[in-house]
Structures are given as C-alpha cells and as structure tokens.
Scaffold this active site. Sequence first.
Site, mmCIF file in Angstrom:
data_model
loop_
_atom_site.group_PDB
_atom_site.id
_atom_site.type_symbol
_atom_site.label_atom_id
_atom_site.label_comp_id
_atom_site.label_asym_id
_atom_site.label_seq_id
_atom_site.Cartn_x
_atom_site.Cartn_y
_atom_site.Cartn_z
ATOM 1 N N ARG A 279 23.967 54.629 -26.497
ATOM 2 C CA ARG A 279 24.210 55.407 -27.725
ATOM 3 C C ARG A 279 23.483 54.813 -28.935
ATOM 4 N NH1 ARG A 279 28.875 59.008 -27.462
ATOM 5 N NH2 ARG A 279 28.554 59.967 -25.450
ATOM 6 N N ARG B 5 25.824 58.128 -34.427
ATOM 7 C CA ARG B 5 26.402 58.347 -35.765
ATOM 8 C C ARG B 5 26.583 57.097 -36.613
ATOM 9 N NH1 ARG B 5 31.048 61.668 -33.043
ATOM 10 N NH2 ARG B 5 30.331 60.189 -31.483
ATOM 11 N N ASP C 56 22.304 64.862 -23.424
ATOM 12 C CA ASP C 56 23.700 64.611 -23.059
ATOM 13 C C ASP C 56 23.899 64.912 -21.579
ATOM 14 O OD1 ASP C 56 26.390 63.996 -24.612
ATOM 15 O OD2 ASP C 56 26.855 65.376 -22.971
ATOM 16 N N TYR D 123 34.363 66.748 -16.098
ATOM 17 C CA TYR D 123 34.274 67.628 -17.278
ATOM 18 C C TYR D 123 34.230 69.100 -16.867
ATOM 19 C CZ TYR D 123 33.509 63.519 -20.182
ATOM 20 O OH TYR D 123 33.673 62.323 -20.840
HETATM 21 O O1 CP3 Z 1 22.680 56.712 -25.410
HETATM 22 C C1 CP3 Z 1 21.965 57.410 -26.134
HETATM 23 O O2 CP3 Z 1 21.691 57.103 -27.330
HETATM 24 C C2 CP3 Z 1 21.314 58.639 -25.549
HETATM 25 C C3 CP3 Z 1 21.985 59.895 -25.661
HETATM 26 C C4 CP3 Z 1 23.327 60.097 -24.983
HETATM 27 C C5 CP3 Z 1 24.365 60.857 -25.577
HETATM 28 N N1 CP3 Z 1 25.362 61.008 -24.652
HETATM 29 C C6 CP3 Z 1 24.328 61.418 -26.935
HETATM 30 C C7 CP3 Z 1 25.580 61.854 -27.564
HETATM 31 C C8 CP3 Z 1 23.761 59.718 -23.711
HETATM 32 C C9 CP3 Z 1 23.095 58.836 -22.680
HETATM 33 C C10 CP3 Z 1 25.059 60.306 -23.523
HETATM 34 C C11 CP3 Z 1 25.830 60.186 -22.278
HETATM 35 C C12 CP3 Z 1 27.159 60.784 -22.204
HETATM 36 N N2 CP3 Z 1 27.590 61.938 -22.770
HETATM 37 C C13 CP3 Z 1 28.198 60.269 -21.396
HETATM 38 C C14 CP3 Z 1 28.109 59.072 -20.496
HETATM 39 C C15 CP3 Z 1 28.153 57.789 -21.227
HETATM 40 C C16 CP3 Z 1 29.490 57.468 -21.833
HETATM 41 O O3 CP3 Z 1 29.545 57.407 -23.071
HETATM 42 O O4 CP3 Z 1 30.455 57.259 -21.087
HETATM 43 C C17 CP3 Z 1 29.299 61.125 -21.559
HETATM 44 C C18 CP3 Z 1 30.664 60.954 -20.903
HETATM 45 C C19 CP3 Z 1 28.909 62.181 -22.417
HETATM 46 C C20 CP3 Z 1 29.704 63.361 -22.838
HETATM 47 C C21 CP3 Z 1 29.929 63.379 -24.288
HETATM 48 N N3 CP3 Z 1 28.956 63.641 -25.221
HETATM 49 C C22 CP3 Z 1 31.135 63.160 -24.965
HETATM 50 C C23 CP3 Z 1 32.455 62.829 -24.294
HETATM 51 C C24 CP3 Z 1 30.871 63.283 -26.324
HETATM 52 C C25 CP3 Z 1 31.882 63.262 -27.440
HETATM 53 C C26 CP3 Z 1 32.304 61.884 -27.770
HETATM 54 C C27 CP3 Z 1 31.506 61.385 -28.933
HETATM 55 O O5 CP3 Z 1 31.043 60.229 -28.887
HETATM 56 O O6 CP3 Z 1 31.372 62.151 -29.904
HETATM 57 C C28 CP3 Z 1 29.491 63.532 -26.479
HETATM 58 C C29 CP3 Z 1 28.750 63.718 -27.743
HETATM 59 C C30 CP3 Z 1 27.526 62.875 -27.944
HETATM 60 N N4 CP3 Z 1 26.582 62.597 -27.005
HETATM 61 C C31 CP3 Z 1 27.130 62.286 -29.178
HETATM 62 C C32 CP3 Z 1 25.894 61.660 -28.941
HETATM 63 C C33 CP3 Z 1 25.026 60.940 -29.946
HETATM 64 C C34 CP3 Z 1 27.854 62.426 -30.497
HETATM 65 C C35 CP3 Z 1 27.581 63.801 -30.988
HETATM 66 C C36 CP3 Z 1 27.450 63.938 -32.466
HETATM 67 O O7 CP3 Z 1 26.421 63.555 -33.037
HETATM 68 O O8 CP3 Z 1 28.415 64.483 -33.023
#
Ligand code: CP3
Length: 342
Positions: free
Chosen positions: A23, A27, A73, A150
């Site tokens: 990540r 944010r 994502d 999911y």
């Molecule tokens: O790592 C990186 O910087 C690359 C991009 C990336 C994102 N999600 C961007 C993202 C990667 C590799 C992921 C993987 C991801 N997404 C996982 C597996 C890794 C983990 O964290 O366990 C999972 C379970 C998801 C599903 C997901 N996407 C969830 C549950 C959420 C909401 C929770 C949260 O942190 O807001 C997201 C949103 C998400 N994916 C964001 C980002 C930068 C935040 C979105 C925003 O900007 O509002």
Amino acid sequence: MTKTILRALAGETLPTPPIWMMRQAGRYLPEYKATRAQAGDFLSLCYNPELAAEVTLQPIRRYGFDGAILFADILLLPQALGADLWFVTGEGPRLSTITSEADFAALRPVHAIDDTLAPIYETIRILRRELPAETTLIGFAGAPWTVATYMIAGQGTPDQGPAHALKDGNRALFEQLLGKITEGTIEYLSRQIEAGAEVVKLFDSWAGSLSGADFERYAKEPARVITEALKRRHPGIPVIAFPRQAGQGYVGFHAATGADCVAVDDSVTPEWAAEHVQVSGCVQGNLASSHMVTGGAELVAETRRVVQAFSEGPHIFNLGHGITPDADPANVQLMIDTVRGA
Ligand code: CP3
C-alpha cells in the site's frame, strides 16, 4: 541483473535488502489524496492508466523504493468476471454476492476479463517506460480464496463466515467458483506479465482462516496451480506468495507451491521466519505497520531487528501488512534510512 529485488528473488543474499511497502501508494500520502480527488473516486483512479501510473510513481519519487507495485485492486478481477463492485467511503468494498448456482452461472466467461481490465495493462506499459531503470515493477492479484471471500459475502468480513458456510454447505459450488477465479487469475497475471510486470504477487489476505486440509486445498493448491501455469507460459517469472497469517502454514510453502518468495506478516517473529521459512528460499517482510504510525526509537530498533534476523539469506524488506492511512510519511523515511544504514 542489476535490479535488487530480482536478485533477491533469484536467491541472492544482499548486503542491504531491497525495500518496498505494501500500500505504498495510499492515503497516508498527500499527493495520493490529491490525485485520487482528481480522478473522482478510487475505482476511476484504478481504471485511468495515466493517473494510476502517476500514483504508482509517487512513492518511488518521494522515497526511491526498489519496487513499484502496480496501482489497482484485487477486486477488479471479480468485477471483470461480472460482479457489481463499488466502494463505500469509510467502510470498504461492496460486491453483488455469489451464493447460488444461478449467481455463478451469470458470471462472464474468463476470456472476457480483458474487456474490463485492458486499462490496467496500459498502466503497466506506461510504468515500464517511466520507472527508473533500477526499480522493479510488481504486478499482483488476489489469491482465489481471498477473492472468493469477498465474492461470496459481498464485503469484507471479520471471520470470512459466509465463505466458510458456502465451502462447508455446498462444496461443489464453492470449488467451481474457486476454479473460475484461479483460471481468471492465471489469465489476468499473464496479461500483466506480457505488458511488462517483472514479478507477480498473490495476496491471500485471509489464508489464516483456513486450517488443516482446507489450507492445503484452498490456499496452497491454487497458489501452486497459478505459479505453475505462469512459469510454463513465462519461463523465469518470479512469484511472491503471501498467505497472510498462515503461522505454521508458512513452513514448506515455497516447496509446495513453487513460489520464489514467501511474504510473511508480523504475527510471526522474524527470527522464527528466518529459521523456518527463509531456509526454503527468499522471504519478504515483516515489520509491523503500526510503527509507521508510532515511529521513534522503537521503529528503528524493530527495523534493525528484521534486517538482522533475515541477514543470512535472501530477503526483501517490507511491512507485515499494508501501511495505514494514519501513518506519518516521515516514519517511512526513517524506516528506509534505517534499512539502508544511513
Ligand atoms: O499496495 C499498493 O500500493 C498497490 C495497490 C493495492 C491496493 N489494494 C490499493 C487500494 C493493492 C496491492 C491492494 C490489494 C488488496 N485490496 C487486498 C490485499 C492486500 C491486503 O490489504 O490484505 C485486499 C484485501 C483488497 C481489497 C480492498 N481494497 C479493501 C478491503 C479496501 C478497503 C480498505 C481500505 O484500505 O480502504 C480496498 C481499497 C483500496 N485498495 C485502497 C487502496 C489504495 C484505498 C482506497 C481509497 O483510496 O479510498
């Protein structure tokens, strides 16, 4: 081969481990928030190749990480397979659910995913042109079990209860769904590699809720099938597997799946992981992401501890899980300086 992440993945023990962060585009960075606002919302950002490449590059410019992870994502694949997907601000993802044969039958065929995912491949092509020569581009997908949790529940769940209920209540349907996600993941990651991804990572964020035979069948086996198919199609492509919170399940994961690297979370100590996991190959991890919030002497001490514990074998430094929005960007710099010995 000069890229340090590729050297570690090939089994080399480096004097300073390469570093990137789960990540890392997110944010906690003001520049990320600005670009996300420009895109409108998170999914529009994912599907806008110029802006997705921009946020991927932001942490590389700011910190000089050795790896850049594609901005996308894990839930884009279910969307490409026909699930409705949206994000509720402050809560997380929502999807239409798959709980019956009819829901499953309504999904699109695997070959249709590129209709939706083509912009992601374009992001990768832009990144290969714009990344510094020494930076490794990492593609990724969710592992089938995590993606299924999911798709079945329609949202994140604390205990993956709905997915366990389908697995135990209608195993045939559950396995059909897992099989379809597995096939889709092979196609999706193949396209990412063809576009220029140099490594791919499989995120099994909820692997820790599988135990015994279920862990073998639904965490290890899909990772093995995907790794084998990708290496057959793209000889030499390195694969990082992340069966998060697998605990004892981390032991033997390299050999069982063919993954070049196993990423470990911070529910295990680096000393334990060095002894039981790094003996079998490259490891990635595992500083607790809370240090990016709290910083200070403890951050420095724990960072040194992780580097030290893994210093006898191939290691890619990372957090144990994604950095959180409340992290202080200055703490990220302190971690990097500590790893690099400044
Ligand atoms: O790592 C990186 O910087 C690359 C991009 C990336 C994102 N999600 C961007 C993202 C990667 C590799 C992921 C993987 C991801 N997404 C996982 C597996 C890794 C983990 O964290 O366990 C999972 C379970 C998801 C599903 C997901 N996407 C969830 C549950 C959420 C909401 C929770 C949260 O942190 O807001 C997201 C949103 C998400 N994916 C964001 C980002 C930068 C935040 C979105 C925003 O900007 O509002």
